[in-house]
Structures are given as C-alpha cells and as structure tokens.
Design an enzyme around this catalytic site. Structure first.
Site, mmCIF file in Angstrom:
data_model
loop_
_atom_site.group_PDB
_atom_site.id
_atom_site.type_symbol
_atom_site.label_atom_id
_atom_site.label_comp_id
_atom_site.label_asym_id
_atom_site.label_seq_id
_atom_site.Cartn_x
_atom_site.Cartn_y
_atom_site.Cartn_z
ATOM 1 N N ASP A 75 50.807 92.891 65.998
ATOM 2 C CA ASP A 75 49.343 92.884 65.991
ATOM 3 C C ASP A 75 48.855 93.094 67.415
ATOM 4 O OD1 ASP A 75 47.327 91.409 63.624
ATOM 5 O OD2 ASP A 75 46.487 91.921 65.591
ATOM 6 N N LYS A 115 44.197 99.320 42.760
ATOM 7 C CA LYS A 115 43.829 98.138 43.555
ATOM 8 C C LYS A 115 42.315 97.921 43.513
ATOM 9 C CE LYS A 115 43.705 94.785 46.325
ATOM 10 N NZ LYS A 115 44.131 93.451 45.956
ATOM 11 N N ALA A 150 31.954 79.761 36.271
ATOM 12 C CA ALA A 150 30.657 80.041 36.886
ATOM 13 C C ALA A 150 30.607 79.350 38.247
ATOM 14 C CB ALA A 150 29.539 79.525 35.991
ATOM 15 N N GLY A 158 49.450 90.592 55.965
ATOM 16 C CA GLY A 158 50.681 90.887 56.704
ATOM 17 C C GLY A 158 51.523 89.632 56.923
ATOM 18 N N GLU A 176 48.402 95.094 47.706
ATOM 19 C CA GLU A 176 48.745 93.681 47.566
ATOM 20 C C GLU A 176 47.747 92.990 46.640
ATOM 21 O OE1 GLU A 176 51.475 91.970 48.534
ATOM 22 O OE2 GLU A 176 50.429 90.626 47.175
ATOM 23 N N GLN A 211 33.620 92.095 47.427
ATOM 24 C CA GLN A 211 32.411 92.866 47.747
ATOM 25 C C GLN A 211 32.779 94.187 48.429
ATOM 26 O OE1 GLN A 211 28.753 91.048 48.992
ATOM 27 N NE2 GLN A 211 28.769 92.221 50.866
ATOM 28 N N CYS A 241 37.512 90.559 50.059
ATOM 29 C CA CYS A 241 37.896 91.734 49.253
ATOM 30 C C CYS A 241 36.890 92.187 48.207
ATOM 31 C CB CYS A 241 39.225 91.451 48.572
ATOM 32 S SG CYS A 241 40.576 91.277 49.741
ATOM 33 N N LEU A 288 47.867 89.495 46.043
ATOM 34 C CA LEU A 288 47.844 88.035 46.247
ATOM 35 C C LEU A 288 46.405 87.545 46.360
ATOM 36 C CD1 LEU A 288 47.026 87.045 49.394
ATOM 37 C CD2 LEU A 288 49.252 88.021 49.873
ATOM 38 N N PHE A 334 30.812 84.765 44.065
ATOM 39 C CA PHE A 334 32.121 85.006 44.664
ATOM 40 C C PHE A 334 31.989 85.375 46.125
ATOM 41 C CE2 PHE A 334 31.205 89.193 42.529
ATOM 42 C CZ PHE A 334 31.192 90.013 43.647
HETATM 43 N N1 LIG Z 1 42.988 88.855 52.421
HETATM 44 C C1 LIG Z 1 43.492 89.067 51.248
HETATM 45 O O1 LIG Z 1 43.648 88.162 50.443
HETATM 46 C C2 LIG Z 1 43.908 90.455 50.826
HETATM 47 C C3 LIG Z 1 44.640 90.605 49.628
HETATM 48 C C4 LIG Z 1 45.030 91.875 49.246
HETATM 49 C C5 LIG Z 1 44.735 92.974 50.038
HETATM 50 N N2 LIG Z 1 44.038 92.811 51.196
HETATM 51 C C6 LIG Z 1 43.831 93.998 52.049
HETATM 52 O O2 LIG Z 1 44.797 93.948 53.099
HETATM 53 C C7 LIG Z 1 44.255 94.476 54.316
HETATM 54 C C8 LIG Z 1 44.389 93.445 55.419
HETATM 55 O O3 LIG Z 1 43.616 92.314 55.064
HETATM 56 P P1 LIG Z 1 43.731 90.943 55.870
HETATM 57 O O4 LIG Z 1 42.922 89.961 55.119
HETATM 58 O O5 LIG Z 1 45.161 90.665 56.138
HETATM 59 O O6 LIG Z 1 43.006 91.345 57.236
HETATM 60 P P2 LIG Z 1 43.036 90.552 58.626
HETATM 61 O O7 LIG Z 1 41.803 90.947 59.336
HETATM 62 O O8 LIG Z 1 43.332 89.110 58.373
HETATM 63 O O9 LIG Z 1 44.307 91.149 59.389
HETATM 64 C C9 LIG Z 1 44.380 92.464 59.874
HETATM 65 C C10 LIG Z 1 45.075 92.431 61.233
HETATM 66 O O10 LIG Z 1 45.342 93.778 61.647
HETATM 67 C C11 LIG Z 1 45.255 93.816 63.058
HETATM 68 N N3 LIG Z 1 45.104 95.219 63.501
HETATM 69 C C12 LIG Z 1 44.071 96.065 63.270
HETATM 70 N N4 LIG Z 1 44.345 97.277 63.785
HETATM 71 C C13 LIG Z 1 45.563 97.202 64.370
HETATM 72 C C14 LIG Z 1 46.387 98.136 65.061
HETATM 73 N N5 LIG Z 1 46.000 99.406 65.221
HETATM 74 N N6 LIG Z 1 47.570 97.715 65.525
HETATM 75 C C15 LIG Z 1 47.978 96.430 65.346
HETATM 76 N N7 LIG Z 1 47.245 95.512 64.686
HETATM 77 C C16 LIG Z 1 46.052 95.897 64.200
HETATM 78 C C17 LIG Z 1 44.059 92.943 63.371
HETATM 79 O O11 LIG Z 1 44.101 92.505 64.715
HETATM 80 C C18 LIG Z 1 44.239 91.806 62.355
HETATM 81 O O12 LIG Z 1 44.933 90.694 62.901
HETATM 82 C C19 LIG Z 1 42.832 94.883 53.976
HETATM 83 O O13 LIG Z 1 42.834 96.254 53.637
HETATM 84 C C20 LIG Z 1 42.494 94.042 52.759
HETATM 85 O O14 LIG Z 1 41.530 94.655 51.948
HETATM 86 C C21 LIG Z 1 43.642 91.570 51.609
HETATM 87 O O1 LIG Z 2 36.396 82.183 37.821
HETATM 88 C C1 LIG Z 2 36.202 82.419 39.024
HETATM 89 C C2 LIG Z 2 37.193 82.963 39.872
HETATM 90 C C3 LIG Z 2 36.888 83.201 41.205
HETATM 91 N N1 LIG Z 2 35.655 82.902 41.693
HETATM 92 C C4 LIG Z 2 35.360 83.167 43.120
HETATM 93 O O2 LIG Z 2 35.727 84.499 43.413
HETATM 94 C C5 LIG Z 2 36.127 84.614 44.772
HETATM 95 C C6 LIG Z 2 37.480 85.293 44.898
HETATM 96 O O3 LIG Z 2 38.489 84.446 44.391
HETATM 97 P P1 LIG Z 2 40.005 84.904 44.216
HETATM 98 O O4 LIG Z 2 40.028 86.201 43.513
HETATM 99 O O5 LIG Z 2 40.733 83.792 43.600
HETATM 100 O O6 LIG Z 2 40.506 85.017 45.736
HETATM 101 P P2 LIG Z 2 40.794 86.277 46.689
HETATM 102 O O7 LIG Z 2 41.724 85.798 47.729
HETATM 103 O O8 LIG Z 2 39.518 86.915 47.098
HETATM 104 O O9 LIG Z 2 41.633 87.304 45.770
HETATM 105 C C7 LIG Z 2 41.062 88.493 45.220
HETATM 106 O O10 LIG Z 2 41.048 89.512 46.183
HETATM 107 C C8 LIG Z 2 42.352 89.820 46.732
HETATM 108 C C9 LIG Z 2 42.131 90.827 47.826
HETATM 109 O O11 LIG Z 2 42.061 92.132 47.384
HETATM 110 C C10 LIG Z 2 43.243 90.321 45.611
HETATM 111 O O12 LIG Z 2 44.527 90.640 46.142
HETATM 112 C C11 LIG Z 2 43.358 89.253 44.536
HETATM 113 O O13 LIG Z 2 44.142 89.736 43.450
HETATM 114 C C12 LIG Z 2 41.956 88.898 44.045
HETATM 115 O O14 LIG Z 2 42.017 87.816 43.109
HETATM 116 C C13 LIG Z 2 36.123 83.193 45.334
HETATM 117 O O15 LIG Z 2 34.928 82.963 46.050
HETATM 118 C C14 LIG Z 2 36.166 82.331 44.089
HETATM 119 O O16 LIG Z 2 35.592 81.079 44.285
HETATM 120 C C15 LIG Z 2 34.684 82.347 40.867
HETATM 121 O O17 LIG Z 2 33.566 82.077 41.307
HETATM 122 N N2 LIG Z 2 34.985 82.126 39.561
#
Ligand SMILES: NC(=O)c1ccc[n+]([C@@H]2O[C@H](COP(=O)([O-])OP(=O)(O)OC[C@H]3O[C@@H](n4cnc5c(N)ncnc54)[C@H](O)[C@@H]3O)[C@@H](O)[C@H]2O)c1
Ligand SMILES: O=c1ccn([C@@H]2O[C@H](COP(=O)(O)OP(=O)(O)O[C@H]3O[C@H](CO)[C@@H](O)[C@H](O)[C@H]3O)[C@@H](O)[C@H]2O)c(=O)[nH]1
Length: 466
Positions: free
Chosen positions: A36, A222, A270, A16, A163, A280, A278, A165, A274
């Site tokens: 939040d 996703k 390698a 967010g 998303e 797992q 996300c 990212l 990981f």
């Molecule tokens: N972290 C990433 O890189 C990433 C990337 C892509 C997608 N996602 C997905 O995006 C989602 C969010 O992930 P995140 O890493 O930002 O989580 P996060 O835990 O960092 O943030 C979620 C926030 O939502 C708030 N929240 C929960 N319920 C609420 C409510 N009812 N009203 C207001 N606020 C509320 C929590 O307090 C928390 O601050 C997940 O579904 C995740 O799988 C995460």
């Molecule tokens: O060659 C590689 C690439 C990654 N990793 C590990 O894999 C994990 C995840 O890495 P990365 O994917 O770069 O970061 P995330 O922020 O977890 O991003 C993943 O998870 C997000 C949440 O869903 C998605 O949005 C992204 O597209 C997806 O890459 C980390 O522990 C990395 O160290 C390795 O060990 N070897």
C-alpha cells in the site's frame, strides 16, 4: 499450468487485508505480500501488537498473528512486490467520482489505472492480474490496453475475481464463501490463468462453489449482487413507512414474507438506512453505466433504491425533530453507534453521519458513543460532507468513550448501529440520568422496547406505529 508461488496484493484495505490474510493462512506454500502507498496503514498492519492492525474484524487479528512473517507480509515497497509476484491482485479503492464527467455517480478509476501503469512499468516476467476491486463492466478492457502496450514482451492475463465478503463477518465469509467467482478469457492462456486462480481457492473452497464465467459477466455480477441486496433493504424500508401509518408491524411483515422460500428470510431487516462503502457507490455506478448505454428506464429503476435510502435516513432525523416538539435546538441527542453496521470500525456512508448532519442543521448537540469508532473519525466524516466548517462540527458534536456519559442529560437517544452491547446496558440508570420525557429512537429495532417502555421511556422503532 501456472503454479502460483508468490502473490502480491495492491491495497491493504478492508478487502486486501482480510482476503490476503485468509489466502496466506489457507495456502502456506504461497508467499503473500500486501502493499500500500499509505505508510501509516502498513505500519499498523506490521504493529507488534496485533490488536493495533488498522481494521477491526472479528477473528482477523488471530489469522494475522498466525501468518504474518511466515508467508504473509505487509510492505510499502510496491514495485518489489509486483516484480516478484506471479499473480497480482488489485484491491484498491474505487469510490464515486467527486469531480468532472460522471461526478456523483461513476466510479473513480484513477487508482486502478495507476496500478495498471505501475505493473506495466515494473513487470519483467509474465503475470496474472486479478481485479479484486469492484469495477464497472468492461474495465478489464482498459487494463488490457495499458498492459498490452508496453512493448517489452511481457504477457499479462487479466481475471475478474470480485469479493463478496461483508464487513463484520469477513472472516467467516472468506472461510466459507457462498461462492467464489472468477472471470477470464476463453483463450487457452485465459483458461490457464483461470485454472491457476481456481487452484489457489481450491485449497479450502469446495470446487462446486468456484464459479467461472467470462470477464464481463464476472464484473457485472458484482454490481448486480450489491444492487439486489440493497434493493431488498430499500424495499423493506419503504414498507416500514407504510407500517408506521397502518398499525402493521414491519418485523411481522418481514417474518411473514421471509418464510416464502422464493423470498427467503435474510436481508429483510428494516433500518435507519443502509450504509457502507459499497451499496450506494455500486448502485450509482450501475445507474451511470445504464445511462451511458442510453438505458434510461434501467437507470431510473435502480436509482430508486438510493432515493428510498436517502428518504429513510432523512425520515429518521425528522422523526426525532418532530417528536421533540419540532425543535432540537440546543438539545442533547445521544447517538449509540456511528459505524455503518456492528462488528466493524468502518464508518463509510454510515447512516449516522447523515442523521447527525440533519440534526446539526437544526442546531442540536449531538453526543456520540461507538465502541470501535474514534473521535477524529466522527469529526472527519462530518467535515467531509462540507455542510459546515470543522469548528462548527466540533462545537455541535461531542464524542464519548462511555455510553452512560453520552446519554446523561440527553433529551433523546438514537440507536444508529446494532452493536450487541447496547442491549445489555443498565437502561434504568440511563433513564434516571436523562431529561424527561426520555425518548429513544431505535433505528435498528434492536432494543427490548417493552422493557424500555415499562421503565418509562418513550420508544419509537422503525416500521411500527407504537
Ligand atoms: N469494503 C468491503 O467490504 C468491500 C467488499 C467487497 C468489495 N469491495 C471493493 O474492494 C475495493 C477496495 O475496497 P476497500 O474497502 O478495501 O478500500 P480501502 O480504501 O479500505 O483500501 C484500498 C487501499 O488501496 C490503497 N491504494 C490505492 N491506490 C494505490 C496504489 N496505486 N498503490 C498502492 N496502494 C494503493 C489505499 O491507500 C487503501 O489503503 C473497492 O473496489 C471496493 O468496492 C469492498
Ligand atoms: O436486512 C438488512 C441488511 C443490511 N442492512 C444494512 O445494509 C448495510 C450493508 O450491510 P452488509 O451488506 O451486511 O455489509 P457490507 O460490508 O456493506 O457488505 C455488502 O457490500 C460488500 C461490498 O461490495 C459486499 O461484498 C457484500 O456482499 C455486501 O453484503 C449496513 O448498513 C446494514 O446495516 C439493513 O439495514 N438491513
């Protein structure tokens, strides 16, 4: 056609916060409010010193500094922001369930449902609801059910806009995404809603990179993307073990196969395994969904990605123990890195946590240094596992803010995160301060092992028999 003027995003987390900052930056005519329930988190987003925002992500603080107070706002007043918005993004956490049916596999959707109920209760005008959180396929159906049964005549369109990212590179990924995915209904109203969101992204994303699909394809894409990415890491990690037995070298193998344009060079590094919030969670969710449709073989296939990852983390810890004459009892093992990857302060599911837990079971003294992770986070991560009580974790783990202090008097160093700064340390100084033999276990194949061996270190890397 809907012209979006006000956006509300529920959830000021790792997704967010950065995504809305970028939308605010790129669309100065749209007012973006991120809300939040977590007051401390919102206070940190509003901290006068922009370096104190709650998420470390290169480039993020500059964007927040530019847009905050102009058209980007952080607030705890969830109802007001929902009420005023034309478009509401739901970006709350969807962790693996820790109780009841589906425990340990299914996504816990209680926060999603709470959002939907709150929107249903508060909304007085029609709104577009955007699923930004990662959700099981067909979640939009449940959202529809809640939103369409308020009886107050307010109309909602539900879009899926997952998303992609990655943390550490979030700002680059948001600035120039490979693609933006938007799923919506095929009805006229559905397509109008899709177009409204396309128009938001089209402020900076080339139109051909904005893909539109039906809602279910978008939701499932996703989970599929993360499953494919994680599978590559588990595949290369599985072969790293074979390399260690056969004098093949995984870095050379990865380079050799990565030049095949059908395979490609990315995501073949390698590692100790990981981590992150996300991979797992999303694969377990995929496994759960497949099983719930009776697709046993599909579920088993993807579950293997997790089994291999768990094996890789355990194998790394075991290598430390075996090399330390089969005991680490009372020995100081220095951890360089605790975050799940470099350039983030996020530690969720970091391999470091599990390696530390394993070593603590063997009564090692773990000394942690990470440039961006605070001591209370390290203890919190270990306590969350509930392997032992907080006092025992405190006794077994010390956290340093100086890497040289962390390594001083250590029997071994384990590199858990690929922070660039580790490469530039004064390794002679570290060697001189350690017990001998001085072992380095490079879980990221980050360091110059030739140089380290010349100093006198015994270096073990991933995927090489040297
Ligand atoms: N972290 C990433 O890189 C990433 C990337 C892509 C997608 N996602 C997905 O995006 C989602 C969010 O992930 P995140 O890493 O930002 O989580 P996060 O835990 O960092 O943030 C979620 C926030 O939502 C708030 N929240 C929960 N319920 C609420 C409510 N009812 N009203 C207001 N606020 C509320 C929590 O307090 C928390 O601050 C997940 O579904 C995740 O799988 C995460
Ligand atoms: O060659 C590689 C690439 C990654 N990793 C590990 O894999 C994990 C995840 O890495 P990365 O994917 O770069 O970061 P995330 O922020 O977890 O991003 C993943 O998870 C997000 C949440 O869903 C998605 O949005 C992204 O597209 C997806 O890459 C980390 O522990 C990395 O160290 C390795 O060990 N070897």
């Amino acid at each position: 056609m809907t012209n979006i003027k006000k956006i509300c995003c529920i959830g000021a987390g790792y997704v967010g916060g950065p995504t809305m900052s970028v939308i605010a930056k790129k669309c100065p005519d749209i007012q973006v409010t991120v809300v939040d329930l977590n007051e401390a988190r919102i206070a940190a987003w509003n901290d006068e010193d922009v370096n104190n925002i709650p998420i470390y992500e290169p480039g993020l603080s500059d964007v927040v500094a530019e847009a905050r107070g102009r058209n980007l706002f952080f607030s705890t007043d969830v109802e007001k922001a929902i009420d005023e918005a034309d478009m509401v993004f739901i970006s709350v956490n969807t962790p693996t369930k820790t109780y009841g049916a589906g425990k340990g596999q299914a996504a816990d959707l209680k926060w999603i449902e709470l959002c939907a109920r709150q929107i249903a209760q508060v909304a007085k005008s029609d709104k577009i609801i955007v699923e930004k959180s990662t959700l099981p396929v067909r979640t939009a159906e449940a959202l529809k059910d809640i939103l369409h049964n308020t009886g107050n005549g307010v109309k909602f369109q539900i879009l899926s806009n997952p998303e992609f990212l990655a943390e550490g590179t979030a700002m680059e990924d948001l600035d120039a995404p490979d693609r933006v995915l938007i799923g919506g209904d095929s009805t006229l109203e559905g397509q109008e809603a899709v177009q409204a969101l396309v128009d938001v992204y089209a402020n900076w994303v080339p139109r051909e990179r904005i893909l539109t699909t039906n809602v279910w394809s978008s939701e499932l894409s996703k989970l599929t993307a993360n499953a494919f990415l994680a599978q590559r890491v588990s595949s290369i990690n599985s072969l790293s073990e074979l390399c260690e037995r056969t004098e093949a070298d995984i870095t050379e193998v990865a380079r050799a196969i990565g030049t095949d344009s059908r395979i490609g060079p990315k995501f073949l590094k390698a590692s100790v395994g990981f981590g992150g919030s996300c991979f797992q969670k999303d694969i377990l969710n995929l496994v759960y969904i497949a099983r719930s449709y009776g697709l046993q073989e599909v579920a088993d296939y993807w579950e293997q990605v997790i089994i291999m990852n768990d094996h890789q983390k355990r194998r790394f810890a075991n290598k430390i123990i075996q090399t330390s004459y089969n005991t680490v009892n009372g020995k100081k093992i220095a951890f360089l890195g605790w975050a799940f990857k470099k350039d983030t302060n996020d530690t969720r599911e970091s391999a470091a946590i599990y390696v530390a837990d394993h070593l603590l079971n063997e009564q090692a003294q773990v000394a942690v240094y990470d440039p961006k992770v605070e001591a209370n986070q390290v203890y919190g991560d270990l306590n969350y596992l509930r392997t032992r009580d907080a006092e025992e974790n405190k006794a077994g783990v010390s956290v340093f803010d100086d890497p040289y202090e962390a390594c001083k008097g250590a029997h071994a160093i384990a590199v858990l995160t690929e922070w660039d700064e580790f490469k530039d340390y004064d390794w002679q100084r570290i060697y001189d301060s350690m017990l001998k033999p001085a072992n380095v276990f490079d879980g990221r194949n980050l360091l110059d092992s030739k140089k380290l061996r010349a100093i006198g270190f015994n270096v073990k890397t991933i995927g090489s028999s040297l």
